[in-house]
Design a protein around this motif. Structure first.
Motif, PDB file in Angstrom:
ATOM      1  N   ALA A 148     -25.506 -68.451  35.902  1.00 33.39           N
ATOM      2  CA  ALA A 148     -26.692 -68.695  36.723  1.00 33.39           C
ATOM      3  C   ALA A 148     -27.731 -67.642  36.440  1.00 33.39           C
ATOM      4  CB  ALA A 148     -26.319 -68.712  38.203  1.00 33.39           C
ATOM      5  N   LYS A 149     -28.844 -67.710  37.141  1.00 28.47           N
ATOM      6  CA  LYS A 149     -29.947 -66.786  36.936  1.00 28.47           C
ATOM      7  C   LYS A 149     -30.622 -66.526  38.273  1.00 28.47           C
ATOM      8  CE  LYS A 149     -32.929 -70.655  35.713  1.00 28.47           C
ATOM      9  NZ  LYS A 149     -31.946 -71.632  36.157  1.00 28.47           N
ATOM     10  N   CYS A 229     -27.733 -51.791  35.019  1.00 33.76           N
ATOM     11  CA  CYS A 229     -29.179 -51.782  35.218  1.00 33.76           C
ATOM     12  C   CYS A 229     -29.718 -53.203  35.146  1.00 33.76           C
ATOM     13  CB  CYS A 229     -29.854 -50.903  34.167  1.00 33.76           C
ATOM     14  SG  CYS A 229     -29.317 -49.178  34.252  1.00 33.76           S
ATOM     15  N   HIS A 230     -30.682 -53.503  36.000  1.00 29.16           N
ATOM     16  CA  HIS A 230     -31.276 -54.832  36.065  1.00 29.16           C
ATOM     17  C   HIS A 230     -32.615 -54.843  35.329  1.00 29.16           C
ATOM     18  CE1 HIS A 230     -28.605 -56.260  39.408  1.00 29.16           C
ATOM     19  NE2 HIS A 230     -28.475 -54.949  39.548  1.00 29.16           N
ATOM     20  N   THR A 231     -32.839 -55.895  34.567  1.00 29.72           N
ATOM     21  CA  THR A 231     -34.150 -56.163  34.002  1.00 29.72           C
ATOM     22  C   THR A 231     -34.299 -57.682  33.943  1.00 29.72           C
ATOM     23  OG1 THR A 231     -35.706 -55.648  32.224  1.00 29.72           O
ATOM     24  CG2 THR A 231     -33.408 -55.999  31.571  1.00 29.72           C
ATOM     25  N   TYR A 232     -35.211 -58.170  33.114  1.00 29.48           N
ATOM     26  CA  TYR A 232     -35.475 -59.609  33.058  1.00 29.48           C
ATOM     27  C   TYR A 232     -35.358 -60.081  31.616  1.00 29.48           C
ATOM     28  CZ  TYR A 232     -37.351 -64.027  34.766  1.00 29.48           C
ATOM     29  OH  TYR A 232     -37.488 -65.341  35.132  1.00 29.48           O
ATOM     30  N   ALA A 233     -35.077 -61.366  31.434  1.00 33.82           N
ATOM     31  CA  ALA A 233     -35.031 -61.961  30.099  1.00 33.82           C
ATOM     32  C   ALA A 233     -35.659 -63.341  30.156  1.00 33.82           C
ATOM     33  CB  ALA A 233     -33.588 -62.067  29.600  1.00 33.82           C
ATOM     34  N   GLU A 235     -35.664 -65.498  27.808  1.00 24.99           N
ATOM     35  CA  GLU A 235     -34.744 -66.441  27.175  1.00 24.99           C
ATOM     36  C   GLU A 235     -33.678 -66.934  28.147  1.00 24.99           C
ATOM     37  OE1 GLU A 235     -32.076 -64.070  24.303  1.00 24.99           O
ATOM     38  OE2 GLU A 235     -33.642 -62.686  24.929  1.00 24.99           O
ATOM     39  N   ALA A 236     -33.383 -66.156  29.187  1.00 25.65           N
ATOM     40  CA  ALA A 236     -32.421 -66.574  30.202  1.00 25.65           C
ATOM     41  C   ALA A 236     -33.112 -67.128  31.436  1.00 25.65           C
ATOM     42  CB  ALA A 236     -31.534 -65.395  30.601  1.00 25.65           C
ATOM     43  N   GLY A 237     -34.413 -66.960  31.522  1.00 26.80           N
ATOM     44  CA  GLY A 237     -35.147 -67.420  32.683  1.00 26.80           C
ATOM     45  C   GLY A 237     -34.725 -66.729  33.959  1.00 26.80           C
ATOM     46  N   GLY A 238     -34.285 -65.483  33.848  1.00 25.67           N
ATOM     47  CA  GLY A 238     -33.821 -64.770  35.034  1.00 25.67           C
ATOM     48  C   GLY A 238     -33.408 -63.352  34.707  1.00 25.67           C
ATOM     49  N   VAL A 239     -32.627 -62.796  35.597  1.00 24.01           N
ATOM     50  CA  VAL A 239     -32.246 -61.394  35.513  1.00 24.01           C
ATOM     51  C   VAL A 239     -31.253 -61.162  34.373  1.00 24.01           C
ATOM     52  CG1 VAL A 239     -31.116 -59.490  36.747  1.00 24.01           C
ATOM     53  CG2 VAL A 239     -32.667 -61.033  37.965  1.00 24.01           C
ATOM     54  N   LEU A 240     -31.468 -60.081  33.641  1.00 25.40           N
ATOM     55  CA  LEU A 240     -30.535 -59.598  32.634  1.00 25.40           C
ATOM     56  C   LEU A 240     -29.836 -58.371  33.209  1.00 25.40           C
ATOM     57  CD1 LEU A 240     -31.139 -59.044  28.842  1.00 25.40           C
ATOM     58  CD2 LEU A 240     -30.156 -57.227  30.221  1.00 25.40           C
ATOM     59  N   LEU A 275     -28.040 -63.212  32.005  1.00 21.56           N
ATOM     60  CA  LEU A 275     -27.601 -62.637  30.740  1.00 21.56           C
ATOM     61  C   LEU A 275     -26.946 -61.288  31.009  1.00 21.56           C
ATOM     62  CD1 LEU A 275     -27.901 -63.571  27.753  1.00 21.56           C
ATOM     63  CD2 LEU A 275     -29.944 -62.149  27.603  1.00 21.56           C
ATOM     64  N   TYR A 276     -25.870 -61.021  30.265  1.00 24.45           N
ATOM     65  CA  TYR A 276     -25.085 -59.793  30.385  1.00 24.45           C
ATOM     66  C   TYR A 276     -25.220 -59.067  29.056  1.00 24.45           C
ATOM     67  CZ  TYR A 276     -20.867 -57.331  32.223  1.00 24.45           C
ATOM     68  OH  TYR A 276     -19.976 -56.421  32.734  1.00 24.45           O
ATOM     69  N   ARG A 277     -25.534 -57.754  29.072  1.00 19.25           N
ATOM     70  CA  ARG A 277     -25.804 -57.049  27.820  1.00 19.25           C
ATOM     71  C   ARG A 277     -25.119 -55.693  27.783  1.00 19.25           C
ATOM     72  NH1 ARG A 277     -31.763 -54.984  26.687  1.00 19.25           N
ATOM     73  NH2 ARG A 277     -30.924 -52.900  26.948  1.00 19.25           N
ATOM     74  N   LEU A 278     -24.647 -55.324  26.605  1.00 18.19           N
ATOM     75  CA  LEU A 278     -24.118 -53.991  26.359  1.00 18.19           C
ATOM     76  C   LEU A 278     -24.734 -53.457  25.075  1.00 18.19           C
ATOM     77  CD1 LEU A 278     -21.421 -55.920  27.244  1.00 18.19           C
ATOM     78  CD2 LEU A 278     -20.413 -53.658  27.323  1.00 18.19           C
TER      79      LEU A 278
END
Length: 309
Positions: A148-149, A229-233, A235-240, A275-278
């Motif tokens: 979800a986003k 940490c929260h940011t935006y994407a 490409e995901a249309g929501g929080v990364l 989106l989940y990022r490392l």
């Protein structure tokens, strides 16, 4: 002229974002709904994203998105100049350079670090960033789309884990000590001062929308920590959600605590972020392969960063 998004820019943004996401600059398809979600997040005042339109003789000729997050390493906010797009017929007018200079001047008193992403093949953009004092960051990014986003809504732990809990005020000294140990590791490219860690802990205690901290425990004893940490994407249309740091004390390594934290993060946030990022060191192909086997995608982007003047 460069100005913030206005309601009347909606259709022009959708058209240009669609063109950008159909180009070689983006690794996968992006649904139109994501552009709509992004535009409305900007107009509704999300703290994670801002958007600008480029005008030439009154015509909308491009746009730029700015994603905002936190960095313990920098001890403050990172501003990423993302999706800098100019319509083909208006390129070579210096709009990219003007926008970059505009961003640096506009956010110099807010940012602890400026950041951009660029593909290795985009030599023109790399040359531009090098001329402006940006330096390559030797970390590779791996990402994974979640279910979800949207902005995080819940305020309690949805998936309890006896080894993981949010930071409490009394965790300050153990966090400062462990954070110093983490940043002394050879694979970490900078060695920030203690004041940066102090600012991070205070930001967490102040309920910053950009950073959250967790104590990792073993049999009730502090064994490590994790920062997300929260940011935006777009490409995901929501929080990364960016897993910024995971550190386990030497005596507790090899017991699955770091993997447990990563799995906890995926479950805890899967219904509220897109989106989940490392980030992983270039020198650690074993870890990169491990995360690719867990459904993460290795991005072909290089990161460049610059300290504000």
């Amino acid at each position: 002229m460069i100005r913030r998004f206005e309601p009347s820019d909606e259709l022009a943004f959708y058209d240009m974002a669609r063109r950008f996401h159909s180009s070689d600059a983006v690794c996968h398809d992006t649904p139109d709904q994501h552009f709509k979600d992004t535009f409305h997040a900007i107009l509704e005042g999300s703290p994670l994203i801002e958007g600008y339109i480029f005008l030439l003789d009154g015509i909308r000729v491009g746009y730029g998105l700015i994603f905002i997050t936190y960095s313990n390493e920098a001890g403050g906010l990172i501003y990423t100049w993302d999706e800098i797009y100019v319509l083909p017929e208006y390129r070579n007018h210096g709009l990219g350079t003007r926008y970059l200079e505009f961003c640096e001047e506009t956010y110099k008193d807010k940012a602890a670090l400026y950041r951009v992403e660029v593909e290795e093949e985009n030599t023109g953009a790399i040359s531009l960033y090098n001329r402006h004092g940006y330096n390559i960051l030797p970390y590779r990014q791996v990402t994974k789309f979640l279910k979800a986003k949207g902005p995080r809504q819940h305020t309690k732990i949805l998936f309890p884990n006896e080894n993981i809990r949010p930071f409490q005020a009394g965790d300050r000294e153990i966090f400062l000590e462990m954070s110093a140990q983490y940043h002394s590791l050879p694979q970490i490219v900078t060695h920030p001062p203690k004041e940066n860690f102090e600012r991070t802990f205070q930001a967490i205690m102040d309920k910053s929308p950009y950073v959250e901290g967790y104590l990792i425990q073993k049999d009730g004893a502090p064994a490590g920590y994790g920062l997300v940490c929260h940011t935006y994407a777009n490409e995901a249309g929501g929080v990364l959600l960016f897993v910024d740091e995971i550190f386990i004390l030497p005596q507790y390594r090899g017991q699955g605590l770091a993997i447990g934290f990563l799995e906890y993060g995926e479950k805890e946030y899967e219904n509220v972020v897109g989106l989940y990022r490392l980030e992983l060191p270039d020198s650690d192909p074993k870890s990169i392969a491990y995360f690719e086997n867990r459904g993460f995608e290795l991005l072909d982007y290089q990161q460049y960063v610059k300290l504000p003047k």
